[in-house]
Design a protein around this motif. Sequence first.
Motif, PDB file in Angstrom:
ATOM      1  N   ARG A 173      19.815   5.341  -0.399  1.00 21.29           N
ATOM      2  CA  ARG A 173      18.389   5.120  -0.234  1.00 21.29           C
ATOM      3  C   ARG A 173      18.067   4.933   1.240  1.00 21.29           C
ATOM      4  O   ARG A 173      18.884   4.419   2.009  1.00 21.29           O
ATOM      5  CB  ARG A 173      17.911   3.896  -1.018  1.00 21.29           C
ATOM      6  N   GLN A 174      16.818   5.336   1.603  1.00 20.63           N
ATOM      7  CA  GLN A 174      16.363   5.166   2.973  1.00 20.63           C
ATOM      8  C   GLN A 174      15.815   3.750   3.180  1.00 20.63           C
ATOM      9  O   GLN A 174      15.423   3.071   2.236  1.00 20.63           O
ATOM     10  CB  GLN A 174      15.262   6.193   3.283  1.00 20.63           C
ATOM     11  N   TRP A 175      15.804   3.339   4.443  1.00 23.14           N
ATOM     12  CA  TRP A 175      15.268   2.020   4.795  1.00 23.14           C
ATOM     13  C   TRP A 175      13.784   1.915   4.420  1.00 23.14           C
ATOM     14  O   TRP A 175      13.321   0.866   3.991  1.00 23.14           O
ATOM     15  CB  TRP A 175      15.463   1.778   6.287  1.00 23.14           C
ATOM     16  N   LEU A 176      13.046   3.028   4.569  1.00 24.87           N
ATOM     17  CA  LEU A 176      11.628   3.036   4.203  1.00 24.87           C
ATOM     18  C   LEU A 176      11.443   2.738   2.722  1.00 24.87           C
ATOM     19  O   LEU A 176      10.521   2.018   2.334  1.00 24.87           O
ATOM     20  CB  LEU A 176      11.009   4.399   4.544  1.00 24.87           C
ATOM     21  N   ASP A 177      12.310   3.267   1.868  1.00 24.80           N
ATOM     22  CA  ASP A 177      12.230   2.995   0.427  1.00 24.80           C
ATOM     23  C   ASP A 177      12.399   1.510   0.150  1.00 24.80           C
ATOM     24  O   ASP A 177      11.686   0.932  -0.694  1.00 24.80           O
ATOM     25  CB  ASP A 177      13.313   3.781  -0.319  1.00 24.80           C
ATOM     26  N   LEU A 178      13.313   0.889   0.846  1.00 29.18           N
ATOM     27  CA  LEU A 178      13.579  -0.536   0.645  1.00 29.18           C
ATOM     28  C   LEU A 178      12.392  -1.386   1.086  1.00 29.18           C
ATOM     29  O   LEU A 178      11.964  -2.317   0.383  1.00 29.18           O
ATOM     30  CB  LEU A 178      14.842  -0.921   1.423  1.00 29.18           C
ATOM     31  N   VAL A 179      11.816  -1.050   2.246  1.00 29.83           N
ATOM     32  CA  VAL A 179      10.666  -1.811   2.766  1.00 29.83           C
ATOM     33  C   VAL A 179       9.451  -1.617   1.861  1.00 29.83           C
ATOM     34  O   VAL A 179       8.713  -2.570   1.576  1.00 29.83           O
ATOM     35  CB  VAL A 179      10.358  -1.382   4.211  1.00 29.83           C
ATOM     36  N   GLU A 213       0.331  -9.868 -19.335  1.00 30.68           N
ATOM     37  CA  GLU A 213       1.736  -9.592 -19.650  1.00 30.68           C
ATOM     38  C   GLU A 213       2.244  -8.370 -18.897  1.00 30.68           C
ATOM     39  O   GLU A 213       3.370  -8.372 -18.393  1.00 30.68           O
ATOM     40  CB  GLU A 213       1.892  -9.395 -21.156  1.00 30.68           C
ATOM     41  N   SER A 214       1.395  -7.333 -18.798  1.00 32.05           N
ATOM     42  CA  SER A 214       1.842  -6.119 -18.110  1.00 32.05           C
ATOM     43  C   SER A 214       2.075  -6.366 -16.626  1.00 32.05           C
ATOM     44  O   SER A 214       3.042  -5.857 -16.052  1.00 32.05           O
ATOM     45  CB  SER A 214       0.805  -5.005 -18.300  1.00 32.05           C
ATOM     46  N   VAL A 215       1.208  -7.183 -16.000  1.00 33.70           N
ATOM     47  CA  VAL A 215       1.399  -7.490 -14.580  1.00 33.70           C
ATOM     48  C   VAL A 215       2.656  -8.326 -14.377  1.00 33.70           C
ATOM     49  O   VAL A 215       3.405  -8.123 -13.403  1.00 33.70           O
ATOM     50  CB  VAL A 215       0.157  -8.218 -14.011  1.00 33.70           C
ATOM     51  N   GLN A 216       2.928  -9.254 -15.278  1.00 31.34           N
ATOM     52  CA  GLN A 216       4.158 -10.037 -15.177  1.00 31.34           C
ATOM     53  C   GLN A 216       5.399  -9.143 -15.274  1.00 31.34           C
ATOM     54  O   GLN A 216       6.357  -9.307 -14.526  1.00 31.34           O
ATOM     55  CB  GLN A 216       4.180 -11.104 -16.272  1.00 31.34           C
ATOM     56  N   HIS A 217       5.362  -8.187 -16.184  1.00 30.33           N
ATOM     57  CA  HIS A 217       6.483  -7.259 -16.304  1.00 30.33           C
ATOM     58  C   HIS A 217       6.585  -6.356 -15.078  1.00 30.33           C
ATOM     59  O   HIS A 217       7.697  -5.995 -14.659  1.00 30.33           O
ATOM     60  CB  HIS A 217       6.337  -6.411 -17.568  1.00 30.33           C
ATOM     61  N   MET A 218       5.430  -6.004 -14.501  1.00 30.71           N
ATOM     62  CA  MET A 218       5.448  -5.206 -13.267  1.00 30.71           C
ATOM     63  C   MET A 218       6.147  -5.957 -12.147  1.00 30.71           C
ATOM     64  O   MET A 218       6.916  -5.380 -11.368  1.00 30.71           O
ATOM     65  CB  MET A 218       4.019  -4.853 -12.845  1.00 30.71           C
ATOM     66  N   ILE A 219       5.890  -7.258 -12.058  1.00 32.94           N
ATOM     67  CA  ILE A 219       6.533  -8.067 -11.026  1.00 32.94           C
ATOM     68  C   ILE A 219       8.046  -8.099 -11.233  1.00 32.94           C
ATOM     69  O   ILE A 219       8.828  -7.899 -10.296  1.00 32.94           O
ATOM     70  CB  ILE A 219       5.953  -9.493 -11.033  1.00 32.94           C
ATOM     71  N   VAL A 220       8.442  -8.344 -12.470  1.00 31.22           N
ATOM     72  CA  VAL A 220       9.881  -8.393 -12.764  1.00 31.22           C
ATOM     73  C   VAL A 220      10.533  -7.040 -12.477  1.00 31.22           C
ATOM     74  O   VAL A 220      11.606  -6.956 -11.874  1.00 31.22           O
ATOM     75  CB  VAL A 220      10.111  -8.819 -14.224  1.00 31.22           C
ATOM     76  N   SER A 221       9.862  -5.967 -12.921  1.00 29.95           N
ATOM     77  CA  SER A 221      10.429  -4.627 -12.721  1.00 29.95           C
ATOM     78  C   SER A 221      10.522  -4.275 -11.250  1.00 29.95           C
ATOM     79  O   SER A 221      11.543  -3.746 -10.786  1.00 29.95           O
ATOM     80  CB  SER A 221       9.566  -3.593 -13.454  1.00 29.95           C
ATOM     81  N   SER A 222       9.464  -4.555 -10.488  1.00 27.60           N
ATOM     82  CA  SER A 222       9.492  -4.230  -9.056  1.00 27.60           C
ATOM     83  C   SER A 222      10.526  -5.068  -8.317  1.00 27.60           C
ATOM     84  O   SER A 222      11.149  -4.591  -7.358  1.00 27.60           O
ATOM     85  CB  SER A 222       8.102  -4.453  -8.441  1.00 27.60           C
ATOM     86  N   GLN A 223      10.750  -6.307  -8.759  1.00 29.20           N
ATOM     87  CA  GLN A 223      11.790  -7.132  -8.147  1.00 29.20           C
ATOM     88  C   GLN A 223      13.168  -6.545  -8.421  1.00 29.20           C
ATOM     89  O   GLN A 223      14.041  -6.509  -7.551  1.00 29.20           O
ATOM     90  CB  GLN A 223      11.694  -8.560  -8.690  1.00 29.20           C
ATOM     91  N   LYS A 224      13.372  -6.047  -9.610  1.00 23.95           N
ATOM     92  CA  LYS A 224      14.657  -5.426  -9.958  1.00 23.95           C
ATOM     93  C   LYS A 224      14.857  -4.129  -9.187  1.00 23.95           C
ATOM     94  O   LYS A 224      15.969  -3.795  -8.785  1.00 23.95           O
ATOM     95  CB  LYS A 224      14.729  -5.195 -11.466  1.00 23.95           C
ATOM     96  N   VAL A 225      13.765  -3.359  -9.011  1.00 25.68           N
ATOM     97  CA  VAL A 225      13.853  -2.142  -8.205  1.00 25.68           C
ATOM     98  C   VAL A 225      14.247  -2.478  -6.769  1.00 25.68           C
ATOM     99  O   VAL A 225      15.082  -1.796  -6.153  1.00 25.68           O
ATOM    100  CB  VAL A 225      12.515  -1.378  -8.239  1.00 25.68           C
ATOM    101  N   LEU A 226      13.662  -3.549  -6.234  1.00 24.85           N
ATOM    102  CA  LEU A 226      13.989  -3.974  -4.873  1.00 24.85           C
ATOM    103  C   LEU A 226      15.470  -4.327  -4.758  1.00 24.85           C
ATOM    104  O   LEU A 226      16.151  -3.912  -3.800  1.00 24.85           O
ATOM    105  CB  LEU A 226      13.125  -5.175  -4.476  1.00 24.85           C
ATOM    106  N   GLU A 227      15.977  -5.092  -5.719  1.00 23.85           N
ATOM    107  CA  GLU A 227      17.390  -5.460  -5.679  1.00 23.85           C
ATOM    108  C   GLU A 227      18.287  -4.221  -5.815  1.00 23.85           C
ATOM    109  O   GLU A 227      19.327  -4.103  -5.153  1.00 23.85           O
ATOM    110  CB  GLU A 227      17.688  -6.457  -6.809  1.00 23.85           C
ATOM    111  N   SER A 228      17.834  -3.277  -6.652  1.00 21.13           N
ATOM    112  CA  SER A 228      18.610  -2.044  -6.821  1.00 21.13           C
ATOM    113  C   SER A 228      18.610  -1.215  -5.538  1.00 21.13           C
ATOM    114  O   SER A 228      19.650  -0.674  -5.127  1.00 21.13           O
ATOM    115  CB  SER A 228      18.023  -1.229  -7.977  1.00 21.13           C
ATOM    116  N   TYR A 229      17.444  -1.155  -4.875  1.00 16.88           N
ATOM    117  CA  TYR A 229      17.346  -0.391  -3.632  1.00 16.88           C
ATOM    118  C   TYR A 229      18.205  -1.000  -2.530  1.00 16.88           C
ATOM    119  O   TYR A 229      18.713  -0.284  -1.665  1.00 16.88           O
ATOM    120  CB  TYR A 229      15.891  -0.316  -3.181  1.00 16.88           C
ATOM    121  N   LYS A 230      18.329  -2.330  -2.560  1.00 18.73           N
ATOM    122  CA  LYS A 230      19.210  -2.972  -1.567  1.00 18.73           C
ATOM    123  C   LYS A 230      20.638  -2.463  -1.725  1.00 18.73           C
ATOM    124  O   LYS A 230      21.309  -2.116  -0.739  1.00 18.73           O
ATOM    125  CB  LYS A 230      19.169  -4.497  -1.744  1.00 18.73           C
ATOM    126  N   ARG A 231      21.099  -2.427  -2.959  1.00 18.24           N
ATOM    127  CA  ARG A 231      22.466  -1.960  -3.197  1.00 18.24           C
ATOM    128  C   ARG A 231      22.620  -0.481  -2.853  1.00 18.24           C
ATOM    129  O   ARG A 231      23.602  -0.065  -2.240  1.00 18.24           O
ATOM    130  CB  ARG A 231      22.847  -2.219  -4.660  1.00 18.24           C
TER     131      ARG A 231
END
Length: 426
Positions: free
Chosen positions: A378-384, A353-371
């Motif tokens: 945010r820097q391009w390195l942060d997004l990559v 369950e924790s790994v599944q939540h990590m995936i969801v959270s990291s995906q949301k962080v990625l979408e947030s970093y895009k914006r």
Amino acid sequence: MKLRKIGSIILLSTVSVCASFIDIYAPAGEAKSCSTYIPSILKQAYIHYPSITASQKLVLSAKAQIEAAKWNYFPTPSIDFSQGTAGRRGETYRIDQPLWTGGKIDALNDMAYARGDEATYTLGESAYDLSQKVLNVLSSYIQADGEIKAFQKGKEDLETLAKMLNRRVGAGVSSESDEELIRSRIFQIEGDLLTAKRRYEMAKSQLELLTGKKMRCGVVFKKDVVLKHKMRYEQLEKQMLVTHPTLKKKRSQVEIAKAEKKNADAQIMPNISLRGEYQHGSLYTNDPVNNEAIAYVAVSFNPGAGLSSLSNMESAQYKVLQAQDDLRTSEQQLKDKLVQDYADYASAQSRLESVQHMIVSSQKVLESYKRLFLAGKRQWLDLVNASREVTMNHVTLASLRASLIVSAYRIALEAGKLHIDPKGRW
């Protein structure tokens, strides 16, 4: 304040919905047109692999030895021909029926049956070892399949980012160094993908060698009874001590040692038999009509040289003790292995369950970093790096998935929940 509350509710609901999309029991493999289950793969390996065939021949040999041991209770015929001087010749036709042997025949019979049990349990042990070998390969197969899908998804995300960056570089908003960074990350994930594909093909080839069939179907887990069954360690240990083929084989070896001890003890006892003889001719007379038929009770006693029988009895007793110690040693070793496999299973379950939540959270962080990147915060390195984190979380899930599935099967196998009878039926 109210808006923040609504926003947090929407975020949590989105996380839960995304988490439900991560299917830990999704099929493994490339084929979509057909499917197979782990028990089917294990059964096919059982039917095909030569170590099983060799053990089956051993069982047939043991059955023949049991039949041979039964004949020791029946009469034994014998014929003697003697040629002397002066044309003298004697012939003796004899038949012996054992009446009492002090336990020698019973010991041989017990030994034959114990060796038959040993051969049967050796077949079960061979099936167990083969199943463990197949499960080890399946672990690599399932994990590599998950890693391939994770790296493919990660590559697609990076290529999407690269297209976005190309437009920004063309517009003069981003630098070419950012372009070099995304290109190097794509090269990196392509190398990871290639490695995962090689591991997948190797595991697939090993499965084909073990089963003798091409792996054309995907492996499915949705309706797998083993994966749905709840397992408690205490109950598993009790079942293992009763059903494990290695322990059954060790118990049969204890019985073999006891039968050998019984036979050694019987060597100091005389043999009593009913003997019938017909003699024709003689070495001692020239009378051609010297025929005689007699029946009598014969007693023979042969304790061996010196006190060797007593030494053999002592040696046989130590063999019994050794076999019993081997049994207890195997019990401890199997308990240790069950503890390790159960710990792997419990750890995979608790981390899932924790790994599944990590995936969801990291995906949301990625979408947030895009914006935030588009807003210049945010820097391009942060997004990559955020994209890489999403990919590696999926890789972690792939490893966890393989551990959960295969450890569940290992535990079921050790506890006797996966059983193959001598005809190859599960």
